[in-house]
Scaffold this active site. Structure first.
Site, PDB file in Angstrom:
ATOM      1  N   VAL A 109      72.553  36.736  39.934  1.00 17.36           N
ATOM      2  CA  VAL A 109      71.881  37.803  39.183  1.00 17.36           C
ATOM      3  C   VAL A 109      70.915  38.595  40.081  1.00 17.36           C
ATOM      4  O   VAL A 109      70.852  39.828  40.016  1.00 17.36           O
ATOM      5  CB  VAL A 109      71.133  37.243  37.947  1.00 17.36           C
ATOM      6  CG1 VAL A 109      70.657  38.372  37.048  1.00 17.36           C
ATOM      7  CG2 VAL A 109      72.013  36.288  37.150  1.00 17.36           C
ATOM      8  N   LYS A 130      68.543  28.473  24.443  1.00 18.93           N
ATOM      9  CA  LYS A 130      68.687  29.840  23.914  1.00 18.93           C
ATOM     10  C   LYS A 130      68.419  29.869  22.406  1.00 18.93           C
ATOM     11  O   LYS A 130      67.814  30.810  21.887  1.00 18.93           O
ATOM     12  CB  LYS A 130      70.091  30.373  24.220  1.00 18.93           C
ATOM     13  CG  LYS A 130      70.289  30.673  25.716  1.00 18.93           C
ATOM     14  CD  LYS A 130      71.749  30.889  26.043  1.00 18.93           C
ATOM     15  CE  LYS A 130      71.947  31.329  27.477  1.00 18.93           C
ATOM     16  NZ  LYS A 130      73.337  31.234  27.933  1.00 18.93           N
TER      17      LYS A 130
HETATM   18  N1  LIG Z   1      74.491  33.597  36.249  1.00 18.06           N
HETATM   19  C1  LIG Z   1      74.402  34.094  35.037  1.00 18.06           C
HETATM   20  O1  LIG Z   1      75.374  34.599  34.466  1.00 18.06           O
HETATM   21  C2  LIG Z   1      73.105  34.060  34.312  1.00 18.06           C
HETATM   22  C3  LIG Z   1      71.991  33.452  34.828  1.00 18.06           C
HETATM   23  N2  LIG Z   1      70.826  33.447  34.133  1.00 18.06           N
HETATM   24  C4  LIG Z   1      69.620  32.848  34.700  1.00 18.06           C
HETATM   25  O2  LIG Z   1      69.228  33.632  35.816  1.00 18.06           O
HETATM   26  C5  LIG Z   1      68.584  32.810  36.786  1.00 18.06           C
HETATM   27  C6  LIG Z   1      69.322  32.965  38.119  1.00 18.06           C
HETATM   28  O3  LIG Z   1      70.662  32.531  37.948  1.00 18.06           O
HETATM   29  P1  LIG Z   1      71.753  32.775  39.088  1.00 18.06           P
HETATM   30  O4  LIG Z   1      71.508  34.059  39.768  1.00 18.06           O
HETATM   31  O5  LIG Z   1      73.060  32.523  38.429  1.00 18.06           O
HETATM   32  O6  LIG Z   1      71.422  31.568  40.067  1.00 18.06           O
HETATM   33  P2  LIG Z   1      71.932  31.348  41.554  1.00 18.06           P
HETATM   34  O7  LIG Z   1      72.059  29.870  41.729  1.00 18.06           O
HETATM   35  O8  LIG Z   1      73.098  32.193  41.871  1.00 18.06           O
HETATM   36  O9  LIG Z   1      70.710  31.870  42.449  1.00 18.06           O
HETATM   37  C7  LIG Z   1      69.488  31.234  42.406  1.00 18.06           C
HETATM   38  C8  LIG Z   1      68.538  31.900  43.381  1.00 18.06           C
HETATM   39  O10 LIG Z   1      67.278  31.252  43.235  1.00 18.06           O
HETATM   40  C9  LIG Z   1      66.733  31.026  44.525  1.00 18.06           C
HETATM   41  N3  LIG Z   1      65.778  29.930  44.424  1.00 18.06           N
HETATM   42  C10 LIG Z   1      65.957  28.676  43.939  1.00 18.06           C
HETATM   43  N4  LIG Z   1      64.790  27.984  43.978  1.00 18.06           N
HETATM   44  C11 LIG Z   1      63.868  28.825  44.475  1.00 18.06           C
HETATM   45  C12 LIG Z   1      62.483  28.715  44.750  1.00 18.06           C
HETATM   46  N5  LIG Z   1      61.831  27.585  44.512  1.00 18.06           N
HETATM   47  N6  LIG Z   1      61.835  29.790  45.273  1.00 18.06           N
HETATM   48  C13 LIG Z   1      62.496  30.952  45.521  1.00 18.06           C
HETATM   49  N7  LIG Z   1      63.812  31.123  45.280  1.00 18.06           N
HETATM   50  C14 LIG Z   1      64.484  30.072  44.763  1.00 18.06           C
HETATM   51  C15 LIG Z   1      67.942  30.709  45.382  1.00 18.06           C
HETATM   52  O11 LIG Z   1      67.575  30.893  46.723  1.00 18.06           O
HETATM   53  P3  LIG Z   1      68.636  30.772  47.947  1.00 18.06           P
HETATM   54  O12 LIG Z   1      69.482  32.011  47.822  1.00 18.06           O
HETATM   55  O13 LIG Z   1      67.780  30.763  49.142  1.00 18.06           O
HETATM   56  O14 LIG Z   1      69.397  29.502  47.688  1.00 18.06           O
HETATM   57  C16 LIG Z   1      68.937  31.755  44.848  1.00 18.06           C
HETATM   58  O15 LIG Z   1      68.783  32.968  45.510  1.00 18.06           O
HETATM   59  C17 LIG Z   1      68.614  31.387  36.215  1.00 18.06           C
HETATM   60  O16 LIG Z   1      67.436  31.153  35.507  1.00 18.06           O
HETATM   61  C18 LIG Z   1      69.780  31.439  35.230  1.00 18.06           C
HETATM   62  O17 LIG Z   1      69.653  30.493  34.203  1.00 18.06           O
HETATM   63  C19 LIG Z   1      70.698  34.060  32.911  1.00 18.06           C
HETATM   64  C20 LIG Z   1      71.761  34.691  32.354  1.00 18.06           C
HETATM   65  C21 LIG Z   1      73.063  34.708  32.994  1.00 18.06           C
HETATM   66  N1  LIG Z   2      75.210  29.586  32.352  1.00 20.03           N
HETATM   67  C1  LIG Z   2      74.931  30.563  31.357  1.00 20.03           C
HETATM   68  C2  LIG Z   2      74.573  31.853  32.015  1.00 20.03           C
HETATM   69  C3  LIG Z   2      73.993  32.821  31.072  1.00 20.03           C
HETATM   70  O1  LIG Z   2      73.033  32.546  30.373  1.00 20.03           O
HETATM   71  C4  LIG Z   2      76.137  30.773  30.483  1.00 20.03           C
HETATM   72  O2  LIG Z   2      77.221  30.334  30.875  1.00 20.03           O
HETATM   73  O3  LIG Z   2      75.995  31.349  29.406  1.00 20.03           O
END
Ligand SMILES: NC(=O)C1=CN([C@@H]2O[C@H](COP(=O)(O)OP(=O)(O)OC[C@H]3O[C@@H](n4cnc5c(N)ncnc54)[C@H](OP(=O)(O)O)[C@@H]3O)[C@@H](O)[C@H]2O)C=CC1
Ligand SMILES: N[C@@H](CC=O)C(=O)O
Length: 392
Positions: free
Chosen positions: A14, A196
């Site tokens: 994201v 959620k």
């Molecule tokens: N994927 C989806 O469809 C959806 C996701 N979400 C939510 O969005 C958020 C992000 O999800 P998503 O993008 O899929 O996750 P990813 O696993 O793809 O990315 C996570 C990111 O968080 C970074 N990170 C983890 N721990 C830390 C920390 N302590 N300090 C700084 N950076 C950190 C990672 O860093 P690095 O790159 O260095 O590993 C990475 O860039 C989550 O809360 C998820 O629940 C909500 C709706 C939909």
């Molecule tokens: N892991 C979640 C991501 C969005 O909230 C899902 O599959 O719905």
């Protein structure tokens, strides 16, 4: 229009999505000044000078007025968001676990610091459920909010039901598409949907329930025989999150459970990573919100909408919030199917009455009524030998 200087936490599915989207939207008057990530050695599709592993590079930068928190670690996110509020920065987040666990405290902190905390992307990805419940349904009497709120499990169930995929292959594809949580247990065991549902419940009914209050079972114990039964009877199986008010005293029934849904129902048409939520109310009867619930750009669209709402100082006010004693999952009963490959002793005792029993050399099932009080028994919910599916 005020200039939004954004500090972005996370550059994963994201985070990178919103970075790309904002690059293409200069008219928003919002730009990313710094991105904090965890692993400094990972290759990034953005200029290296933007990146840091030090949270204070964002939190202590007075020019940054907005924190967009998109990380996979909810404990670290809690510390980041609290500090951002203390430093008078608005926060946009998609972190449902963090919000579900600290919802009222974070809303209070935004108020005390006179900033906004927006999190539309935390529920149903691109579907604008929170703002609709908050604003549009403020005056209408809501009876229930019910539907598919997790994209990963819906993707897996669709692939298993319609394409005979195995659970493992379907989960792997959901992960490759960026739908799943960093630890997909959150998806497949229903925790994500329960988080959620607590957020939805506060915005819909003004009642803060805990994720642990939700009667929850995920999809990991479903067997091929359950999908065969569903097909034979004209159902599909969906993981349905449901909060409904059942009594005048405001008792809530809040569940996340595998559910047999008749094929001609709207929810049955919600497939793959799509989410769909039915909103039932006294005046308008039933309405339906539908859209992609997971994935890079659908989720970025909700984050973008929140960033854009900051331009006009939008805040959730939670006008419906009630401090009345909240009663959850105490009354009522449900029709349940319990399937198992071997005979599991004692399960008959959970039923108030039994409508159907089936036994063969390879599979057994019982269908009958179970009271809500018995349904929340952890022995029943946690027994991996049992496929527990309710009838809608
Ligand atoms: N994927 C989806 O469809 C959806 C996701 N979400 C939510 O969005 C958020 C992000 O999800 P998503 O993008 O899929 O996750 P990813 O696993 O793809 O990315 C996570 C990111 O968080 C970074 N990170 C983890 N721990 C830390 C920390 N302590 N300090 C700084 N950076 C950190 C990672 O860093 P690095 O790159 O260095 O590993 C990475 O860039 C989550 O809360 C998820 O629940 C909500 C709706 C939909
Ligand atoms: N892991 C979640 C991501 C969005 O909230 C899902 O599959 O719905």
């Amino acid at each position: 229009m005020q200039k939004l200087n954004i500090g972005l936490f996370g550059f994963g599915v994201v985070g990178e999505g919103i970075y790309k989207v904002l690059e293409e939207k200069p008219e928003l008057n919002a730009s990313i000044k710094k991105i904090v990530i965890k692993d400094k050695d990972k290759f990034r599709n953005a200029p290296s000078e933007l990146f840091s592993t030090n949270a204070n590079d964002i939190l202590n930068d007075e020019e940054i007025n907005v924190v967009v928190e998109l990380i996979s670690d909810s404990d670290a996110a809690y510390t980041i968001i609290k500090k951002a509020f203390n430093n008078k920065k608005h926060v946009v987040s998609a972190n449902k676990k963090l919000i579900a666990e600290n919802h009222l405290e974070l809303l209070q902190l935004q108020k005390e610091n006179d900033v906004s905390f927006l999190y539309e992307a935390s529920v149903c990805g691109s579907v604008p459920i929170i703002r609709n419940l908050e604003e549009y349904f403020d005056n209408d009497l809501l009876n229930y909010v019910s539907g598919i709120v997790n994209g990963t499990t819906n993707y897996i169930l669709t692939k298993m039901a319609n394409e005979n995929d195995t659970y493992q292959d379907a989960l792997k594809a959901a992960q490759e598409n960026g739908f799943a949580e960093a630890d997909p247990t959150a998806d497949v065991e229903g925790f994500d949907a329960a988080h959620k549902l607590t957020i939805i419940t506060l915005h819909a009914f003004g009642r803060k329930i805990e994720s642990n209050d939700v009667i929850r079972k995920g999809i990991t114990s479903l067997k091929t025989k359950d999908f065969e039964y569903a097909k034979e009877k004209g159902f599909t199986i969906k993981l349905i999150a449901n909060s409904r008010i059942i009594n005048e005293n405001g008792e809530l029934i809040s569940t996340v459970l595998p559910t047999f849904v008749k094929l001609d129902k709207t929810i049955a048409l919600v497939n793959n990573e799509y989410n769909g939520v039915l909103i039932g109310s006294s005046l308008s009867d039933e309405q339906f919100l539908y859209g992609k619930g997971a994935g890079r750009f659908p989720t970025s669209s909700a984050v973008l909408s929140d960033i854009s709402a900051l331009q006009y100082d939008y805040q959730y006010s939670i006008r419906k919030k009630s401090d009345k004693n909240i009663i959850v999952n105490k009354s009522g009963k449900v029709k349940v199917y319990l399937g198992s490959e071997t005979e599991v002793s004692g399960i008959k005792d959970f039923f108030e009455d039994i409508e159907e029993r089936y036994q063969s050399n390879s599979y057994n099932h019982i269908i009958g009524t179970i009271s809500i009080v018995h349904l929340k028994n952890q022995k029943l919910l946690n027994d991996e030998r049992l496929s527990l599916i309710v009838f809608e």
